[in-house]
Each structure stands twice: as structure tokens, then as C-alpha cells.
Design a protein around this motif. Sequence first.
Motif, PDB file in Angstrom:
ATOM      1  N   TYR A 203     -21.530 -15.809   9.605  1.00  0.00           N
ATOM      2  CA  TYR A 203     -22.896 -15.746  10.125  1.00  0.00           C
ATOM      3  C   TYR A 203     -23.249 -16.905  11.059  1.00  0.00           C
ATOM      4  O   TYR A 203     -24.115 -16.754  11.921  1.00  0.00           O
ATOM      5  N   THR A 254     -30.601 -16.345  10.024  1.00  0.00           N
ATOM      6  CA  THR A 254     -29.742 -15.259   9.528  1.00  0.00           C
ATOM      7  C   THR A 254     -28.717 -15.789   8.533  1.00  0.00           C
ATOM      8  O   THR A 254     -28.322 -15.083   7.602  1.00  0.00           O
ATOM      9  N   ASN A 255     -28.287 -17.033   8.720  1.00  0.00           N
ATOM     10  CA  ASN A 255     -27.337 -17.618   7.774  1.00  0.00           C
ATOM     11  C   ASN A 255     -27.999 -17.894   6.434  1.00  0.00           C
ATOM     12  O   ASN A 255     -27.402 -17.691   5.379  1.00  0.00           O
ATOM     13  N   VAL A 257     -30.488 -16.286   5.084  1.00  0.00           N
ATOM     14  CA  VAL A 257     -30.897 -15.069   4.361  1.00  0.00           C
ATOM     15  C   VAL A 257     -29.745 -14.076   4.196  1.00  0.00           C
ATOM     16  O   VAL A 257     -29.978 -12.930   3.791  1.00  0.00           O
ATOM     17  N   ARG A 258     -28.527 -14.495   4.472  1.00  0.00           N
ATOM     18  CA  ARG A 258     -27.406 -13.541   4.461  1.00  0.00           C
ATOM     19  C   ARG A 258     -27.100 -12.991   3.066  1.00  0.00           C
ATOM     20  O   ARG A 258     -26.406 -11.988   2.950  1.00  0.00           O
ATOM     21  N   HIS A 259     -27.596 -13.637   2.020  1.00  0.00           N
ATOM     22  CA  HIS A 259     -27.349 -13.142   0.670  1.00  0.00           C
ATOM     23  C   HIS A 259     -28.514 -12.306   0.137  1.00  0.00           C
ATOM     24  O   HIS A 259     -28.486 -11.851  -1.001  1.00  0.00           O
ATOM     25  N   PRO A 261     -30.288  -8.904   0.254  1.00  0.00           N
ATOM     26  CA  PRO A 261     -29.925  -7.540   0.690  1.00  0.00           C
ATOM     27  C   PRO A 261     -30.782  -6.978   1.811  1.00  0.00           C
ATOM     28  O   PRO A 261     -30.281  -6.370   2.748  1.00  0.00           O
ATOM     29  N   LYS A 264     -30.073  -9.383   5.151  1.00  0.00           N
ATOM     30  CA  LYS A 264     -28.744  -9.761   5.625  1.00  0.00           C
ATOM     31  C   LYS A 264     -28.308  -8.979   6.866  1.00  0.00           C
ATOM     32  O   LYS A 264     -27.464  -9.440   7.630  1.00  0.00           O
ATOM     33  N   TRP A 265     -28.937  -7.809   7.085  1.00  0.00           N
ATOM     34  CA  TRP A 265     -28.586  -6.992   8.247  1.00  0.00           C
ATOM     35  C   TRP A 265     -28.980  -7.652   9.559  1.00  0.00           C
ATOM     36  O   TRP A 265     -28.487  -7.276  10.638  1.00  0.00           O
ATOM     37  N   THR A 268     -26.084  -8.772  11.457  1.00  0.00           N
ATOM     38  CA  THR A 268     -25.053  -7.771  11.728  1.00  0.00           C
ATOM     39  C   THR A 268     -24.638  -7.680  13.195  1.00  0.00           C
ATOM     40  O   THR A 268     -23.434  -7.590  13.495  1.00  0.00           O
TER      41      THR A 268
END
Length: 300
Positions: A203, A254-255, A257-259, A261, A264-265, A268
Motif C-alpha cells: 500500500y 490508504t495505508n 486503513v488497509r486493514h 474491510p 481497504k479498497w 486498490t
Amino acid sequence: MDKPKFGGQAVVEGVMFQSQNSMVTAIRRNNDEIEYFEMERPEKKWVKKLKKIPILRGNVAIIESSIYGMKHMEFAADRFERAPEDDGEIAQEKQEANTAKIVLSTVIVGILSFLVGKFLFTLIPVFIAEVFSGIVTSHAGQVFLESFFKLILLLVYIYVISMTPMIRRLFQYHGAEHKVINTFEGEKELTIDNVQAHSRLHYRCGSSFILFTVLVGFVVYMFVPVDPLYVRILNRIALIPVVIGLSFEFLQFTNRVRHIPVLKWLGTPGLMLQLLTTKQPDDHQVEVAIKSFNKLLRSV
């Protein structure tokens, strides 16, 4: 206590890893031996203060990474396809050159390379979109076209350079770098098997940042004029630091909140671009990345 964050980049036949205070590069020479280059990462107080200011800190981080990264790229490039017995000759070449000029030129080249690249990828799509101004006349339509052409230009550029053998190997080392970071953050032992089992996508990757400048730029440009053309060019140039700063903040978000669900998109699109900028490394490349990272850990 949060685990310290590490970053890195691929270099010619090797990988550089960095912590807040140290940087280590490991490369594989043509005699199959691994050689290291270590340096402290000095940080002046005024730079440290700037890196606490949102938006501005992203620009500082990018410029700083370009400057320091060039030194490690230079170390690797000097030794590429040169036998270890030539090291004396390399040292002599460095000694004969003016050290101050080398350092200054490295800094200038690092900054200029980044700026020129950013200017080209920012302005070329402007002129292409302007060609269609008679067909697509709306403000939103022109911004969409500009962003679309910028994305196409980025993807085509990456795909074309990835076809060359040297860049393909560089992208393999890029994949090895990510795999090592992912293994470490997953609290697994850094063995070749463990590292190879992890993803080559991450990420915090700079590739994601580059893509985010396109997406963030699309949103920012909606709030500034596109006519006449000279105004559009001027505001695109003036907004480069803003787009860079906002993209950096979005990358960091984004890093974080990557965990989660639901969120995390958000990272992407950047991960999808990394399918182009990273390649599956072989075990020898992973070994170099592991040794580089372990060397850095010993200096932390």
C-alpha cells in the motif's frame, strides 16, 4: 508501541532499504557476491519541521527521496557489469573527479529528473485534451479527457519500459523489496520461502503514489479554469505541489486503513498499477533483498 516503518526502492541488481535514520543498499556483483552501501540519513531540524505540515510534507519527502535515492542508484550503476577487481579503478575515477561537483550534480539531477518527468506527464495530456476542445466543450469533460490521457500515457510508458531486460529485472527487485517488507510486517522470519509466499504489492509503494496524482489531480482540476489554454497551463504548473501533497496524504491514509474491510479498497487502484511496476523475483533476488533489510535492522 507501533512497529517502525521501513521504505525502500529497487536499484540496478539490488535493493535499498531505509529507516528514519539509515539507508542500506545490497547489490549482487557479477561474481555472485553481495556488496553493501550504507549511509546515515541526516535530517536537519527545519526539514523535520516541514515534514510535520500536511500537504507540504509530501513534497519534502518526495524531493528528499529523489536526492538520497540517486546516491544509491549511482552506487549500483557504477558497479553494474563491472568485476570486483575493477573496484580500484572505480575508486580512482571517483577520486579524480571533484567530489563536491559529484554531490551537487547528483542532487541537481535527482531533483530535475523528478520535475521534468512531472512537468511532461502533467502538460502533455493538457495539449492532447485541448485538441478535442471543439468536440468536448464542457469543463468537466475537458478535465476528464486530460486525466484519461494522463492515465493512458502513464500505463503505456510503464508497459513499454518494462519490456526492456534491465527494467524488467529492476521491477523484479521492486517485487522482492515489497515481499520483504510484507514478511516483516507480517511478523514472519525473513527466509526465502517465507518472503516468496508474501505479496509483491504494498500500500505504501511509490507506484501507488504516482497513480494517485492522476486521480487526485482529476478532483483538484475540477475547481480551476481550463480556458484559455495559457491559464490552464499555468494553473497546472502552479498546482503540481498541491497535487503531490494531497496524493501523499491520500497514500498515507490508504495505508492506515488497509486493514479496515470497508476502506481497504481505496488503495486498490494503486495495487493494480503495481502489477505492472513489480515482477515476481527469483530466489537469488529475494536473497539480496533479505540481506539488505537485515543489514538495515542491525543499524536501527
